[in-house]
Design an enzyme around this catalytic site. Structure first.
Site, short mmCIF file in Angstrom:
data_model
loop_
_atom_site.label_atom_id
_atom_site.label_comp_id
_atom_site.label_asym_id
_atom_site.label_seq_id
_atom_site.Cartn_x
_atom_site.Cartn_y
_atom_site.Cartn_z
N LYS A 265 0.83 -1.15 -0.04
CA LYS A 265 0.02 0.05 -0.09
C LYS A 265 0.75 1.37 -0.07
O LYS A 265 0.82 2.30 -0.77
CB LYS A 265 -0.80 -0.07 1.18
CG LYS A 265 -1.69 1.33 1.53
CD LYS A 265 -2.44 1.43 2.56
CE LYS A 265 -1.82 1.72 3.91
NZ LYS A 265 -1.46 3.38 4.20
N ASN A 266 1.71 1.28 0.96
CA ASN A 266 2.70 2.48 0.98
C ASN A 266 3.60 2.82 -0.01
O ASN A 266 4.20 3.55 -0.03
CB ASN A 266 3.45 2.58 2.60
CG ASN A 266 2.31 2.88 3.42
OD1 ASN A 266 1.38 3.11 3.40
ND2 ASN A 266 3.20 2.61 4.82
N CYS B 1 -4.93 12.94 13.38
CA CYS B 1 -5.66 11.76 13.06
C CYS B 1 -5.33 10.85 14.48
O CYS B 1 -5.01 11.42 15.43
CB CYS B 1 -4.80 11.04 11.95
SG CYS B 1 -3.32 10.32 12.42
N ARG C 165 0.71 14.69 13.36
CA ARG C 165 1.01 14.54 12.00
C ARG C 165 0.95 15.71 11.08
O ARG C 165 0.34 15.79 10.09
CB ARG C 165 0.45 13.35 11.25
CG ARG C 165 0.51 12.05 12.05
CD ARG C 165 -0.39 10.93 11.38
NE ARG C 165 0.57 10.29 10.33
CZ ARG C 165 -0.03 9.30 9.68
NH1 ARG C 165 -1.12 8.74 10.10
NH2 ARG C 165 0.75 8.79 8.59
N ASP D 213 4.77 0.71 12.16
CA ASP D 213 3.44 0.13 11.61
C ASP D 213 3.41 -1.28 11.89
O ASP D 213 2.41 -2.16 11.58
CB ASP D 213 3.43 0.15 9.99
CG ASP D 213 3.09 1.65 9.39
OD1 ASP D 213 2.71 2.39 10.45
OD2 ASP D 213 3.17 1.84 8.44
N ARG E 160 -8.66 -0.34 4.83
CA ARG E 160 -7.82 0.72 4.24
C ARG E 160 -6.56 0.22 3.59
O ARG E 160 -6.11 0.55 2.57
CB ARG E 160 -7.47 1.85 4.96
CG ARG E 160 -8.63 2.50 5.29
CD ARG E 160 -8.26 3.90 5.98
NE ARG E 160 -6.98 4.38 5.65
CZ ARG E 160 -6.06 4.71 6.24
NH1 ARG E 160 -6.15 4.95 7.56
NH2 ARG E 160 -4.70 4.98 5.96
C1 UD1 Z 1 4.40 6.95 6.60
C2 UD1 Z 1 3.20 5.77 6.14
C3 UD1 Z 1 2.97 5.33 7.66
C4 UD1 Z 1 3.96 5.17 8.59
C5 UD1 Z 1 4.94 6.12 8.78
C6 UD1 Z 1 6.12 6.25 9.58
C7 UD1 Z 1 2.57 6.32 4.29
C8 UD1 Z 1 1.30 6.32 3.26
N1 UD1 Z 1 2.39 6.16 5.55
O1 UD1 Z 1 3.39 8.01 7.10
O2 UD1 Z 1 2.25 3.90 7.37
O3 UD1 Z 1 3.37 4.79 9.86
O4 UD1 Z 1 5.04 6.77 7.49
O5 UD1 Z 1 6.64 5.00 9.04
O6 UD1 Z 1 3.65 5.92 3.56
N2 UD1 Z 1 6.55 14.97 10.53
C9 UD1 Z 1 6.41 16.19 10.90
N3 UD1 Z 1 6.27 17.29 9.89
C10 UD1 Z 1 6.21 16.79 8.60
C11 UD1 Z 1 6.04 15.45 8.45
C12 UD1 Z 1 6.04 14.65 9.42
O7 UD1 Z 1 6.85 16.61 12.17
O8 UD1 Z 1 5.95 17.63 7.62
C13 UD1 Z 1 6.69 13.92 11.81
C14 UD1 Z 1 5.20 13.25 12.09
O9 UD1 Z 1 4.45 13.82 12.95
C15 UD1 Z 1 5.99 11.93 12.72
C16 UD1 Z 1 7.31 11.71 11.86
O10 UD1 Z 1 7.47 12.86 11.49
O11 UD1 Z 1 6.17 12.04 14.11
C17 UD1 Z 1 7.12 10.83 10.85
O12 UD1 Z 1 6.27 10.67 10.25
P1 UD1 Z 1 5.96 10.54 8.54
O13 UD1 Z 1 7.17 9.64 8.10
O14 UD1 Z 1 5.80 11.73 7.63
O15 UD1 Z 1 4.78 9.73 8.29
P2 UD1 Z 1 3.86 9.52 7.11
O16 UD1 Z 1 4.71 9.86 5.88
O17 UD1 Z 1 2.59 10.28 7.22
#
Ligand code: UD1
Length: 427
Positions: free
Chosen positions: A22-23, A117, A122, A306, A398
């Protein structure tokens, strides 16, 4: 609303095929917006998040279709609009992945802010900062990110936090930007490398994807491509944990052992015999009860957040005490109160969950709160005494392709019902 009814107590045994990741599929679908030419994607899982993404792309004017075998085809170069509305983004945060492609190819995007969420705040500030550094003008108002640009230019981007979709968004933006982009402290996740391989197949010039430094030389246009999405490492890991918890022996086919090192290490530590081949993993628990394991989640290649909920479920019936540290998301223990309702002895202390294994869980109606929490509850249901009813499994749908059929194929007693708890009891 659909629920899963699971009768605990049977071992998982046999073979199961992993679906596409999925990811990886989600950013790759977003990247099709960059293609000038037809696209064919194989090994795309059949999931709600994929349907949501196809709906979003269709709304923009890029009509892609998925057939029964998961193959996605289409010619995505016919865009008529450039926005991702709140109604779609709130059901799937990964909709933010259209931001980079829209801005870099079409110079405009209006994408709803995802908001909080179930697993934490996030934010997407790093996506926005990166696009600004590449020349986009971005305003955030009325809950929307409004981005405008002439052609983006390359930049040196340094993430202060490792972000998976942030890395993917900026990588997709950089491939059509003028000049060179260097992304530092990039996410190493294999799904980032898979996206890069797809972009390269379309004609992008990228080096270093899968490491913390990704170098991109922008090109003027990208063509169509044919590409097979990588297997889902989290789905694979979920089946292996199920085998370990039930004392069974399961071989997962069509998977990538190299992407699951940290998880396999923990499964060996809990007492499982694990063997791997080029595209399969077999776990044999030989009827034994697992030992509890300590877990520390962190960005790849460390242990994935995850898989945290699934290991909390494992620890809850394991021999001994396991301490689970969640360092990626601030609020990702929502499954624990539900496990406690099934008799688990788990104490939460900040970002730590201290799990003292009990001999047996007992079935209870439980509520899924997010995708991976749901997987943890399903695994708990497989070993609980009695019939567990897992509610709100739309979260599970999902991200897991036909999970009940796959688990049933391994011997689980599991069925989907749309009845309420009361109706099931009286049925
Ligand atoms: C992706 C995965 C999700 C997984 C996560 C961590 C997808 C679609 N989803 O989510 O399944 O659990 O990686 O491996 O691929 N952060 C910030 N600012 C930002 C972006 C992120 O502070 O602009 C922080 C987030 O709050 C979190 C950390 O960075 O604490 C990691 O999040 P991130 O890697 O961005 O998660 P996703 O990409 O949303």
């Amino acid at each position: 609303m659909d629920k899963l009814l699971i009768t605990g107590g049977t071992q998982l045994n046999g073979e199961v095929r992993a679906s596409g990741a999925k990811n990886a599929a989600l950013p790759i679908l977003a990247a099709t917006l960059l293609a000038e030419g037809p696209v064919t994607l194989t090994n795309v899982p059949r999931l709600r998040d994929i349907r949501t993404t196809l709906d979003l792309l269709g709304r923009l004017g890029a009509h892609l279709t998925q057939d029964e075998d998961g193959v996605v085809r289409g010619e995505p170069s016919t865009l008529t609009r450039f926005d991702a509305p709140y109604e779609l983004v709130k059901t799937m945060r990964a909709s933010i992945l259209v931001l980079g492609p829209l801005v870099t190819r079409y110079g405009q995007a209006d994408v709803s802010l995802p908001g909080g969420c179930a697993i934490g705040a996030r934010p997407v500030n790093l996506h926005i900062d990166g696009l600004r550094a590449m020349g986009a003008e971005i305003t955030v108002a009325g809950g929307y990110i409004r981005a405008r640009a002439d052609r983006l230019h390359g930049a040196r981007l340094i993430f202060e936090t490792v972000t998976v979709t942030g890395t993917e968004n900026l990588l997709m933006a950089a491939v059509l930007a003028r000049g060179e982009t260097l992304i530092e402290n990039a996410a190493h996740e294999p799904e980032v490398a898979d996206l890069a391989d797809f972009l390269i197949a379309m004609g992008a010039r990228i080096e270093g994807a899968g490491t913390d430094r990704i170098y991109v030389q922008g090109v003027d246009r990208l063509g169509g491509a044919k590409f097979a999405v990588m297997p889902d490492r989290i789905e694979t890991g979920t089946f292996l944990v199920g085998a370990a918890m039930t004392g069974g022996r399961v071989r997962v086919l069509n998977t990538r052992p190299d992407c699951l090192e940290a998880v396999l290490q923990k499964l060996r530590e809990c007492g499982a015999r694990v063997e791997t081949g080029p595209d399969w993993i077999e776990l044999d628990m030989q009827g034994r009860r697992p030992h509890a394991v300590d877990i520390h989640t962190a960005p790849y290649p460390a242990f994935p957040t995850d898989m945290q909920a699934q290991f909390c479920a494992l620890n809850s019936i394991a021999d001994g005490v396991g301490v689970v540290a969640e360092t990626v998301f601030e609020n990702r223990f929502m499954h624990i109160p539900e496990l406690q309702r099934m008799g688990a002895d788990i104490r939460i202390d900040g970002h730590l969950a201290v799990c003292r294994g009990v001999e047996h869980l007992t079935a209870a109606p439980v509520m899924a709160t997010d995708l991976r929490a749901s997987a943890g509850l399903v695994l708990a249901g497989l070993v609980a005494q009695g019939e567990t009813l897992v509610d709100r499994i739309y979260h599970l749908d999902r991200g897991y392709d036909n999970i009940e059929a796959k688990l049933a194929g391994l011997g689980a007693v599991i069925r989907r019902t749309s009845a309420t708890a009361g109706e099931v009891e009286s049925a």
